[in-house]
Design an enzyme around this catalytic site. Sequence first.
Site, mmCIF file in Angstrom:
data_model
loop_
_atom_site.group_PDB
_atom_site.id
_atom_site.type_symbol
_atom_site.label_atom_id
_atom_site.label_comp_id
_atom_site.label_asym_id
_atom_site.label_seq_id
_atom_site.Cartn_x
_atom_site.Cartn_y
_atom_site.Cartn_z
ATOM 1 N N ASP A 14 0.874 -1.172 0.000
ATOM 2 C CA ASP A 14 0.000 0.000 0.000
ATOM 3 C C ASP A 14 0.916 1.228 0.000
ATOM 4 O O ASP A 14 2.128 1.113 -0.231
ATOM 5 C CB ASP A 14 -0.983 -0.039 1.181
ATOM 6 N N HIS A 15 0.350 2.407 0.297
ATOM 7 C CA HIS A 15 1.159 3.633 0.307
ATOM 8 C C HIS A 15 2.285 3.563 1.337
ATOM 9 O O HIS A 15 3.383 4.047 1.085
ATOM 10 C CB HIS A 15 0.258 4.846 0.598
ATOM 11 N N CYS A 72 3.250 -3.391 3.911
ATOM 12 C CA CYS A 72 2.403 -2.284 4.365
ATOM 13 C C CYS A 72 3.029 -1.757 5.644
ATOM 14 O O CYS A 72 4.137 -2.175 6.009
ATOM 15 C CB CYS A 72 0.937 -2.684 4.506
ATOM 16 N N THR A 74 2.478 -2.035 8.986
ATOM 17 C CA THR A 74 2.797 -3.052 9.995
ATOM 18 C C THR A 74 3.065 -4.421 9.375
ATOM 19 O O THR A 74 3.544 -5.327 10.066
ATOM 20 C CB THR A 74 1.617 -3.242 10.964
ATOM 21 N N HIS A 105 9.687 -24.348 8.304
ATOM 22 C CA HIS A 105 8.592 -25.009 9.030
ATOM 23 C C HIS A 105 7.235 -24.858 8.350
ATOM 24 O O HIS A 105 6.392 -25.737 8.471
ATOM 25 C CB HIS A 105 8.481 -24.447 10.460
ATOM 26 N N ARG A 139 8.220 -33.661 9.639
ATOM 27 C CA ARG A 139 7.160 -33.510 10.647
ATOM 28 C C ARG A 139 6.240 -32.321 10.366
ATOM 29 O O ARG A 139 5.140 -32.226 10.913
ATOM 30 C CB ARG A 139 7.763 -33.379 12.049
ATOM 31 N N HIS A 140 6.691 -31.417 9.499
ATOM 32 C CA HIS A 140 5.872 -30.233 9.202
ATOM 33 C C HIS A 140 4.816 -30.488 8.128
ATOM 34 O O HIS A 140 3.858 -29.722 8.002
ATOM 35 C CB HIS A 140 6.765 -29.075 8.766
HETATM 36 C C1 RB5 Z 1 -1.730 2.498 6.784
HETATM 37 O O1 RB5 Z 1 -1.788 3.652 7.582
HETATM 38 C C2 RB5 Z 1 -1.605 1.257 7.638
HETATM 39 O O2 RB5 Z 1 -2.755 1.064 8.372
HETATM 40 C C3 RB5 Z 1 -1.323 0.055 6.768
HETATM 41 O O3 RB5 Z 1 -0.176 0.268 5.995
HETATM 42 C C4 RB5 Z 1 -1.063 -1.248 7.495
HETATM 43 O O4 RB5 Z 1 -0.157 -1.073 8.538
HETATM 44 C C5 RB5 Z 1 -2.260 -2.004 7.899
HETATM 45 O O5 RB5 Z 1 -2.172 -3.141 8.383
#
Ligand code: RB5
Length: 150
Positions: A14-15, A72, A74, A105, A139-140
């Site tokens: 994403d951005h 993204c 996070t 794994h 095993r996996h």
């Molecule tokens: C964007 O602000 C943020 O929410 C997105 O990039 C991501 O972290 C969502 O999971």
Amino acid sequence: MKPLSEIKIVISSDHAGYELKDKIIAYLKSKKVGEIKDYGAFSTESSDYPDFAHPMASAVSKGEYDFGISCCGTGNGINMASNRHSFVRSALCWTAEIAKLAREHNNANALSLPARFITEQEAYDIIDAFFSTDYEGGRHERRVEKIERF
Ligand code: RB5
């Protein structure tokens, strides 16, 4: 693991992940990746990660590409959307060791990166670990097969 020159990768962000995605594309090209398809985003203008995760993960699910990469802020949102697709095993990785274990794994076939929480060098280290590690099987096998059965 096949050499990177024989691997076809599809990538999206994403951005929030756009700048890291572009650096990763340049890094993979410098390493002579077999093929890389970019499904966007193509700017830092605010966008919705599922719009980019879905075409990327669909291409992996259909076997059009060997592996997916997504970025993204996070790593969570784009990872969640990717994992809605059958046969996609997308792993959110923030260290090289976690990336290695996701291959060994979990036979991960997609890598999700938290662009706002790792450095550029950490991203490269994660990518190097991911694309140089084979699935252990053994095993996996039974556990990974059960992911698709519910
Ligand atoms: C964007 O602000 C943020 O929410 C997105 O990039 C991501 O972290 C969502 O999971």
